[in-house]
Design an enzyme around this catalytic site. Structure first.
Site, short mmCIF file in Angstrom:
data_model
loop_
_atom_site.label_atom_id
_atom_site.label_comp_id
_atom_site.label_asym_id
_atom_site.label_seq_id
_atom_site.Cartn_x
_atom_site.Cartn_y
_atom_site.Cartn_z
N ASP A 67 0.79 -1.25 0.00
CA ASP A 67 0.00 0.00 0.00
C ASP A 67 0.82 1.30 0.00
O ASP A 67 0.47 2.26 0.70
CB ASP A 67 -0.95 0.03 1.20
CG ASP A 67 -1.93 -1.14 1.20
OD1 ASP A 67 -1.90 -1.95 0.25
OD2 ASP A 67 -2.72 -1.25 2.15
N GLU A 115 -4.64 -0.78 -1.35
CA GLU A 115 -5.95 -0.86 -0.70
C GLU A 115 -6.91 0.06 -1.44
O GLU A 115 -6.54 1.21 -1.75
CB GLU A 115 -5.85 -0.44 0.78
CG GLU A 115 -7.20 -0.50 1.50
CD GLU A 115 -7.13 -0.10 2.98
OE1 GLU A 115 -6.02 -0.01 3.53
OE2 GLU A 115 -8.20 0.11 3.57
N LYS A 172 -6.62 -4.91 -3.09
CA LYS A 172 -7.25 -5.58 -1.95
C LYS A 172 -8.29 -4.64 -1.33
O LYS A 172 -8.05 -3.44 -1.21
CB LYS A 172 -6.18 -5.99 -0.93
CG LYS A 172 -5.39 -4.85 -0.32
CD LYS A 172 -4.24 -5.41 0.53
CE LYS A 172 -3.46 -4.34 1.24
NZ LYS A 172 -4.18 -3.55 2.22
N VAL A 200 3.20 0.38 4.18
CA VAL A 200 2.49 1.10 5.24
C VAL A 200 1.09 0.53 5.45
O VAL A 200 0.52 -0.05 4.54
CB VAL A 200 2.38 2.60 4.86
CG1 VAL A 200 3.76 3.22 4.81
CG2 VAL A 200 1.64 2.83 3.56
N THR A 201 0.55 0.75 6.65
CA THR A 201 1.22 1.22 7.85
C THR A 201 1.62 0.02 8.70
O THR A 201 0.99 -1.03 8.62
CB THR A 201 0.31 2.16 8.70
OG1 THR A 201 -0.86 1.47 9.12
CG2 THR A 201 -0.08 3.38 7.90
N CYS A 205 -2.00 -2.37 7.86
CA CYS A 205 -1.97 -3.31 6.73
C CYS A 205 -0.74 -4.21 6.72
O CYS A 205 -0.82 -5.37 6.29
CB CYS A 205 -2.11 -2.55 5.42
SG CYS A 205 -3.76 -1.85 5.24
N GLN A 245 8.41 -13.27 21.84
CA GLN A 245 8.06 -14.69 22.00
C GLN A 245 8.78 -15.57 20.98
O GLN A 245 8.20 -16.46 20.38
CB GLN A 245 6.54 -14.90 21.89
CG GLN A 245 5.72 -14.05 22.86
CD GLN A 245 4.25 -14.28 22.73
OE1 GLN A 245 3.77 -15.37 23.02
NE2 GLN A 245 3.53 -13.27 22.28
N1 TIU Z 1 -2.60 0.35 4.32
C1 TIU Z 1 -3.04 0.61 5.54
O1 TIU Z 1 -2.35 0.48 6.52
N2 TIU Z 1 -4.35 1.11 5.64
C2 TIU Z 1 -4.78 1.88 6.65
O2 TIU Z 1 -5.95 2.22 6.72
N3 TIU Z 1 -3.85 2.28 7.57
C3 TIU Z 1 -4.02 3.17 8.58
O3 TIU Z 1 -3.11 3.30 9.41
N4 TIU Z 1 -5.15 3.87 8.68
#
Ligand code: TIU
Length: 267
Positions: A67, A115, A172, A200-201, A205, A245
């Site tokens: 993403d 996304e 996705k 990210v993030t 995701c 762990q």
């Molecule tokens: N790609 C992803 O992490 N989508 C999000 O919505 N991340 C947020 O941190 N909001």
């Protein structure tokens, strides 16, 4: 039928046994196994990772970039709509560029994810559409087009990490890269066993995708400076969660360490 050979090889690798010639055998009919070209060079890379070193077979490893879209990294997109300072994510771009460069030179499979939703929003759960702190919603018109909608300018991967024509770009609808996508099929067709994960993030995701991948049996190496979050404390905690762990979901290494190893591979 190559899977029994591959899985034996995989088991050996888990036990630290390295085969000299990892051939795949093509089934030519009863009793007629014929060796094909070697699947890979018999080189295992040893990555200095947390919580302990990880052996990676580059021929069975893919780079998964999650993403890295304008909607998350540039003002006026989905990330900003949720009230975030999107500049915090830009630190991941340069390490992702270095990873992309070595992965491409090594001939590794590179997969990009995005996304986003269909323009008619029919693949967006109502709970996702109504959530958010501000007046703007997914599908509303913003400065980069309709927010988080496929085909809009904001949905595109940032120009610094533009996919090459032969690199799969996977759309996705959710946070996880496996949910309602054909990622499992793409990875199985290439005999992939390990994933290098960036993007990210970190705690949304990336984490969701790593958890999904881990449950499907993939070894995941998350690149600490090639992932980023709007919340530095969540970023750190998310990385700690992966390695705690005894590596409950996977491994973590930085881009410099990983790139130095990957650069040793001749494509
Ligand atoms: N790609 C992803 O992490 N989508 C999000 O919505 N991340 C947020 O941190 N909001």
């Amino acid at each position: 039928m190559i899977f029994p050979i591959l899985s034996r090889r995989y088991q050996n690798r888990q036990r630290g046994i390295q085969l000299e010639y990892p051939f795949a055998y093509k089934n030519q009919g009863p009793g007629q196994l014929r060796p094909m070209t070697p699947l890979s060079r018999p080189t295992l890379l040893e990555i200095a990772a947390q919580p302990y070193p990880l052996a990676l077979d580059p021929a069975r490893t893919a780079l998964l970039l999650i993403d890295m879209q304008r909607d998350f990294l540039e003002p006026g997109g989905f990330g900003a709509m949720l009230g975030n300072d999107v500049s915090l994510l830009r630190s991941a771009i340069a390490p992702c560029q270095r990873l992309l460069d070595v992965a491409r030179k090594a001939g590794m499979l590179v997969i990009h994810t995005r996304e986003g939703h269909r323009p008619d929003l029919s693949d967006a759960p109502p709970a996702k559409l109504t959530r958010g702190p501000g007046p703007m919603r997914i599908g509303d018109a913003g400065p980069m087009g309709r927010i988080l909608i496929r085909g809009e300018p904001g949905h595109a991967i940032v120009p610094e990490l533009m996919p090459l024509p032969d690199e799969p770009v996977l759309d996705k609808p959710g946070k996880g890269a496996f949910y309602q996508t054909d990622l499992s099929l793409l990875l199985a067709n290439r005999g992939i066993a390990s994933l290098i994960v960036a993007g990210v993030t970190t705690e949304v995701c990336v984490h969701t995708s790593v958890r999904e991948a881990n449950d499907r049996g993939f070894e995941c190496l998350v690149v600490s400076d090639a992932v980023a979050s709007y919340f530095p404390q969540f970023h750190r905690a998310a990385l700690d969660m992966i390695t705690a762990q005894g590596g409950i979901f996977g491994w973590v290494a930085d881009a410099t360490t990983l790139c130095a190893e990957l650069a040793r591979i001749d494509a």
